[in-house]
Design a protein around this motif. Structure first.
Motif, short mmCIF file in Angstrom:
data_model
loop_
_atom_site.label_atom_id
_atom_site.label_comp_id
_atom_site.label_asym_id
_atom_site.label_seq_id
_atom_site.Cartn_x
_atom_site.Cartn_y
_atom_site.Cartn_z
N UNK A 116 26.51 -1.57 27.26
CA UNK A 116 25.14 -1.43 26.77
C UNK A 116 24.90 -2.46 25.68
N UNK A 117 23.98 -3.37 25.94
CA UNK A 117 23.68 -4.42 24.96
C UNK A 117 22.18 -4.63 24.87
N UNK A 118 21.70 -4.79 23.65
CA UNK A 118 20.30 -5.09 23.39
C UNK A 118 20.22 -6.49 22.80
N UNK A 119 19.48 -7.37 23.45
CA UNK A 119 19.33 -8.75 22.97
C UNK A 119 17.90 -8.98 22.52
N UNK B 13 8.16 -11.84 20.43
CA UNK B 13 9.50 -11.27 20.48
C UNK B 13 9.78 -10.65 21.86
N UNK B 14 11.06 -10.62 22.20
CA UNK B 14 11.49 -10.07 23.47
C UNK B 14 12.79 -9.30 23.24
N UNK B 15 12.86 -8.13 23.83
CA UNK B 15 14.09 -7.34 23.78
C UNK B 15 14.53 -7.10 25.21
N UNK C 250 16.04 -3.36 31.32
CA UNK C 250 14.69 -3.28 30.77
C UNK C 250 14.39 -4.55 29.99
N UNK C 251 13.11 -4.95 30.00
CA UNK C 251 12.63 -6.05 29.18
C UNK C 251 11.40 -5.56 28.45
N UNK C 252 11.40 -5.74 27.14
CA UNK C 252 10.31 -5.25 26.30
C UNK C 252 9.69 -6.43 25.54
N UNK C 253 8.38 -6.58 25.68
CA UNK C 253 7.64 -7.59 24.94
C UNK C 253 6.69 -6.97 23.92
N UNK D 19 11.52 3.52 20.52
CA UNK D 19 12.58 4.50 20.65
C UNK D 19 12.58 5.15 22.04
N UNK D 20 11.40 5.45 22.57
CA UNK D 20 11.30 6.01 23.92
C UNK D 20 11.86 5.05 24.96
N UNK D 21 11.54 3.77 24.84
CA UNK D 21 12.04 2.76 25.79
C UNK D 21 13.56 2.66 25.74
N UNK D 22 14.10 2.66 24.54
CA UNK D 22 15.56 2.55 24.39
C UNK D 22 16.23 3.84 24.86
#
Length: 106
Positions: free
Chosen positions: A18-21, A71-73, A83-86, A95-98
Motif C-alpha cells: 500500500x503506497x500513496x504517491x 496536485x495528484x495522489x 485510485x487517482x485523486x485530483x 479520508x473517504x477515498x483513502x
C-alpha cells in the motif's frame, strides 16, 4: 511523507502493498494545501507508505503514470494503481477515498 525521485520509484512504490504517491509542484499553492490535508491521513492510515514527488523532476513518470495535473495522489498496491485523486476538496472526503482504497487492498 518521504520525498523520492524517479530513480527510487521502483524500489519504493512498486514494492509496497500500500503506497500513496503525492505528485506536486513547489510553486503550486493548491499543492501545499493538499499536502497539509494529507498529514492526518498518514496518522489515520499508518499502514500505507506515503511518498511525494516533485513533478519538475519526473518527466518520464508523468507520461507512464498518465498524470494530467497537480496536485495528484496516486494510490498503489504492488505497483498497480488502485485510485487517482485530483480533487482535494476536504479532509473528510479525502479520508473517504483513502478508506475505500484501504478496504480494497485488505
Amino acid at each position: 511523507m518521504e520525498e523520492i525521485t524517479s530513480e527510487s520509484w521502483s524500489n519504493k512504490v512498486l514494492q509496497e502493498p500500500a503506497a500513496a504517491c503525492f505528485i506536486y509542484s513547489p510553486l503550486c499553492g493548491t499543492c501545499g494545501l493538499a499536502e497539509r490535508m494529507l498529514l492526518p491521513m498518514e496518522i489515520l492510515y499508518s499502514d500505507i507508505s506515503y511518498y511525494k514527488l516533485n513533478i519538475n523532476y519526473i518527466p518520464e513518470l508523468i507520461k507512464s503514470e498518465k498524470i494530467t495535473s497537480v496536485p495528484c495522489l496516486k494510490l498503489f498496491s504492488y505497483g498497480e494503481v488502485k485510485r487517482t485523486i485530483y480533487a482535494f476538496t476536504s479532509v473528510p472526503l479525502l479520508s473517504e477515498e483513502i478508506e475505500r482504497f484501504y478496504k480494497l487492498i485488505n
